[in-house]
Design a protein around this motif. Sequence first.
Motif, PDB file in Angstrom:
ATOM      1  N   GLU A   1     -14.504 -18.921  44.217  1.00 40.18           N
ATOM      2  CA  GLU A   1     -13.812 -19.102  42.948  1.00 40.18           C
ATOM      3  C   GLU A   1     -14.591 -20.073  42.057  1.00 40.18           C
TER       4      GLU A   1
ATOM      5  N   LYS B   1     -21.467 -13.875  39.026  1.00 39.26           N
ATOM      6  CA  LYS B   1     -20.049 -13.507  39.056  1.00 39.26           C
ATOM      7  C   LYS B   1     -19.526 -13.187  37.664  1.00 39.26           C
TER       8      LYS B   1
ATOM      9  N   ALA C   1     -12.794 -12.313  36.229  1.00 41.44           N
ATOM     10  CA  ALA C   1     -11.821 -11.424  36.859  1.00 41.44           C
ATOM     11  C   ALA C   1     -11.067 -10.643  35.793  1.00 41.44           C
TER      12      ALA C   1
ATOM     13  N   ARG D   1      -8.460 -10.316  47.639  1.00 45.88           N
ATOM     14  CA  ARG D   1      -9.077 -10.685  46.367  1.00 45.88           C
ATOM     15  C   ARG D   1     -10.425  -9.981  46.232  1.00 45.88           C
TER      16      ARG D   1
ATOM     17  N   TYR E   1     -13.937  -9.525  44.086  1.00 46.04           N
ATOM     18  CA  TYR E   1     -14.820 -10.185  43.136  1.00 46.04           C
ATOM     19  C   TYR E   1     -15.907  -9.203  42.710  1.00 46.04           C
TER      20      TYR E   1
END
Length: 372
Positions: A322, A347, A350, A360, A362
Amino acid sequence: MNKLTILLLTMFLACLPIAMQADSQKEKRDDTRYLAGAVPEVDGKVVFSKEIQIPGMSQTQVFNTALKWMNERLQENKNQESRVVFSDEEKGTIAGIGEEWIIFTSSALSLDRTLTNYQITVTCKTGSCLVELEKLRFTYRDTEKYRAEEWITDKYALNKTKTKLVRGLAKWRRKTVDFADDVFMDAAVAFGAPDTRVKAQKKEEQKPSIVTSAGPVVIQSSGVKVATVEPVQTVIPAATIVPSTPAATITGTPNYKEADLKQIPGDVYALMGNSKLVISIGTDEFNMTNMTANAGGALGYQSGKAVAYCTLSADQSYEAIEKADKYTIKLYAPNQTIPSAIIECKKLPAQVSPQAGQPRTYVGEITKLLIK
């Protein structure tokens, strides 16, 4: 008028607007995807089917993945009658019988559901498999028993003009189509597709379907070509899968070569569905966080850029990823201690807020792909 009567009348009047609002919402429901053809028939029998294409996978790999998935799916309810009953690796055939609950409505005061029995068959070939659901039977309130052929087909569950669902059978048809949808999405996820199902769907009419969508589910360079792809994702038509043409050997990573992100080799897609996915966060080899994406991963494209999906199971710690802006995905082929591919990712934000107690997923833009 006594106090009890007044109290009951007050409660009734208070609940009336809520009931009227619920009826209004039902009237606005869009049942388009549940109309003609949503429940397919073959020779008078209800047979839901979906082909999953996995370029780069051998028949043996497809068979082993499908067998593992079916065993896990049928054993979830811990019912001895729900199990794999036949498998033939040479012919690529797996058959099982299942028993699951289909929930119509559930609240603190009531539970409306039916016990559903079915037969599931998977036919495996090189690069694809066909999943079929048939012989569906419903047991309602312990004593009422129905067959799909006499309960949810176009003949019984639609009006004469095929424009509306028959009120008494509407919930059965909707929820059975949703059930088949869930089974096929579950199978696709086992082969590396991102799980695009929404766990807490507030507006049922907006729920996407891969049952009623035309064509097979394709797990390849364009991602998963099904109607369940998130609307915010732009899926680019699949590029021809060709052997890796390395641009250069990367300094510091001997025996690895960089692949062209515009044409990701087919063997990398196969690895995503048949290998161990380890996420590494940090650049210091002796001070980095490593975690396994227990729920698997997949490859795809968003807005013309190659992306990698990786999913952590609900019980995994996610704090490190995260906080991370960049990370690396390492793909370990079965029984290998050295990664067969290394995917460096940036990344992406979201698209959907994760829910507590749920897996979750990603999504990372692939900045570099190294293949051993």
